[in-house]
Write a protein that holds these residues in place. Sequence first.
Motif, PDB file in Angstrom:
ATOM      1  N   UNK A 174     -22.617  65.292 -11.840  1.00  0.00           N
ATOM      2  CA  UNK A 174     -21.480  66.198 -11.808  1.00  0.00           C
ATOM      3  C   UNK A 174     -20.237  65.585 -12.448  1.00  0.00           C
ATOM      4  N   UNK A 175     -20.203  64.254 -12.546  1.00  0.00           N
ATOM      5  CA  UNK A 175     -19.053  63.575 -13.146  1.00  0.00           C
ATOM      6  C   UNK A 175     -19.379  62.950 -14.495  1.00  0.00           C
ATOM      7  N   UNK A 176     -20.630  62.550 -14.707  1.00  0.00           N
ATOM      8  CA  UNK A 176     -21.001  61.849 -15.934  1.00  0.00           C
ATOM      9  C   UNK A 176     -22.022  62.604 -16.773  1.00  0.00           C
ATOM     10  N   UNK A 177     -22.604  63.660 -16.232  1.00  0.00           N
ATOM     11  CA  UNK A 177     -23.651  64.355 -16.956  1.00  0.00           C
ATOM     12  C   UNK A 177     -24.910  63.516 -17.028  1.00  0.00           C
ATOM     13  N   UNK A 178     -25.892  64.012 -17.769  1.00  0.00           N
ATOM     14  CA  UNK A 178     -27.122  63.262 -17.984  1.00  0.00           C
ATOM     15  C   UNK A 178     -27.633  63.555 -19.383  1.00  0.00           C
ATOM     16  N   UNK A 179     -28.262  62.593 -20.039  1.00  0.00           N
ATOM     17  CA  UNK A 179     -28.680  62.784 -21.437  1.00  0.00           C
ATOM     18  C   UNK A 179     -29.565  63.998 -21.658  1.00  0.00           C
TER      19      UNK A 179
ATOM     20  N   UNK B 117     -26.673  70.936 -26.371  1.00  0.00           N
ATOM     21  CA  UNK B 117     -26.502  70.916 -27.815  1.00  0.00           C
ATOM     22  C   UNK B 117     -27.613  71.684 -28.521  1.00  0.00           C
ATOM     23  N   UNK B 118     -28.824  71.598 -28.002  1.00  0.00           N
ATOM     24  CA  UNK B 118     -29.937  72.362 -28.588  1.00  0.00           C
ATOM     25  C   UNK B 118     -29.681  73.865 -28.466  1.00  0.00           C
ATOM     26  N   UNK B 119     -29.227  74.285 -27.325  1.00  0.00           N
ATOM     27  CA  UNK B 119     -28.925  75.696 -27.133  1.00  0.00           C
ATOM     28  C   UNK B 119     -27.740  76.139 -27.998  1.00  0.00           C
TER      29      UNK B 119
ATOM     30  N   UNK C 298     -21.983  69.857 -20.989  1.00  0.00           N
ATOM     31  CA  UNK C 298     -21.347  70.400 -22.180  1.00  0.00           C
ATOM     32  C   UNK C 298     -20.150  69.587 -22.619  1.00  0.00           C
ATOM     33  N   UNK C 299     -19.357  69.124 -21.647  1.00  0.00           N
ATOM     34  CA  UNK C 299     -18.183  68.298 -21.979  1.00  0.00           C
ATOM     35  C   UNK C 299     -18.614  67.021 -22.687  1.00  0.00           C
ATOM     36  N   UNK C 300     -19.590  66.321 -22.132  1.00  0.00           N
ATOM     37  CA  UNK C 300     -20.047  65.072 -22.738  1.00  0.00           C
ATOM     38  C   UNK C 300     -20.695  65.335 -24.098  1.00  0.00           C
ATOM     39  N   UNK C 301     -21.417  66.453 -24.209  1.00  0.00           N
ATOM     40  CA  UNK C 301     -22.035  66.790 -25.485  1.00  0.00           C
ATOM     41  C   UNK C 301     -21.002  67.006 -26.582  1.00  0.00           C
ATOM     42  N   UNK C 302     -19.929  67.737 -26.267  1.00  0.00           N
ATOM     43  CA  UNK C 302     -18.886  67.969 -27.266  1.00  0.00           C
ATOM     44  C   UNK C 302     -18.107  66.697 -27.569  1.00  0.00           C
ATOM     45  N   UNK C 303     -17.915  65.842 -26.572  1.00  0.00           N
ATOM     46  CA  UNK C 303     -17.232  64.573 -26.833  1.00  0.00           C
ATOM     47  C   UNK C 303     -18.046  63.699 -27.794  1.00  0.00           C
ATOM     48  N   UNK C 304     -19.351  63.652 -27.571  1.00  0.00           N
ATOM     49  CA  UNK C 304     -20.197  62.904 -28.497  1.00  0.00           C
ATOM     50  C   UNK C 304     -20.190  63.548 -29.883  1.00  0.00           C
ATOM     51  N   UNK C 305     -20.184  64.867 -29.926  1.00  0.00           N
ATOM     52  CA  UNK C 305     -20.151  65.571 -31.213  1.00  0.00           C
ATOM     53  C   UNK C 305     -18.867  65.244 -31.971  1.00  0.00           C
ATOM     54  N   UNK C 306     -17.734  65.258 -31.276  1.00  0.00           N
ATOM     55  CA  UNK C 306     -16.463  64.923 -31.918  1.00  0.00           C
ATOM     56  C   UNK C 306     -16.430  63.462 -32.365  1.00  0.00           C
TER      57      UNK C 306
END
Length: 278
Positions: A61-66, A73-75, A248-256
Amino acid sequence: MSISTRSERLVSIMAAAPAGGRVARRIGPRTVPLWLRHVLFIAALIGAWELAASQDLLDPAFFGRPSGIAAYLWKGFVTGGTLWRELGYTLAGAVIAFIGGSVCAVATGLLFMVFPGFHRASEPYLTLLNAMPRIALAPLFLLWFGLGIGSKIAVGFSLTFFIVLSATVAGIRSVNSDHLVLSKALGATPQQVFTKVTLPSAVPVIFSGFRLGLIFALLGVVGAELIAAEHGLGQTLAYLQSTFSMDGVMGLLFLLAFLGLGVTSLMNRLERTLLDWQ
């Protein structure tokens, strides 16, 4: 020791050296390519992250999971395709802001070179404007240009302009004065001095400003989107934060982060190509 004995020992040492060298190369760390070492490190890091999340050592809930980040990101890019539009808005704003800010900055820097008095008169005001935090001015840009892409371009433009302007002025000032004096002594016209001496010497420093300005243009656009926007990755990131969708937050941070890495690599490659004559 006889000459024949010494010759035999030298032959034996030379025969043993290649074999030892082959063994060292075979078991040494240099045998593993650099890109493969990076891949193995990232894979180990992702595996440890996923294991820690599955064992409740890290709260998803705080760090997400891979696995959740990959699914989001796939969706967003493959199944639903909604992230392509948001990515397009962000990149379009960053590119327009970068090009506009860079062109205006280089033109202003050249104007300062032609009219040094104008530079001395305007420098305090430019320093004052540059000291203003543009992210804090984003609400004002939103009021002036609306929620659309115009306000995002304005924020990115303001960041890029001062960065490239500083690099342009620094590049022009870094020209060796001996080269200028020698060129004038040889009868070069002011135009020839500018095109043959000043500009080539200043280009590497200006390109450093371009590289940094492109990054800040992207940061400015995303920062303005975080405050208020109709589209863009920043707006999507703000929505995901408000709904506590950490994958989603972690995914977009990695994308940026990968976007920043990509534009930096692109500018480095372009700089090496254009400055290959040096």
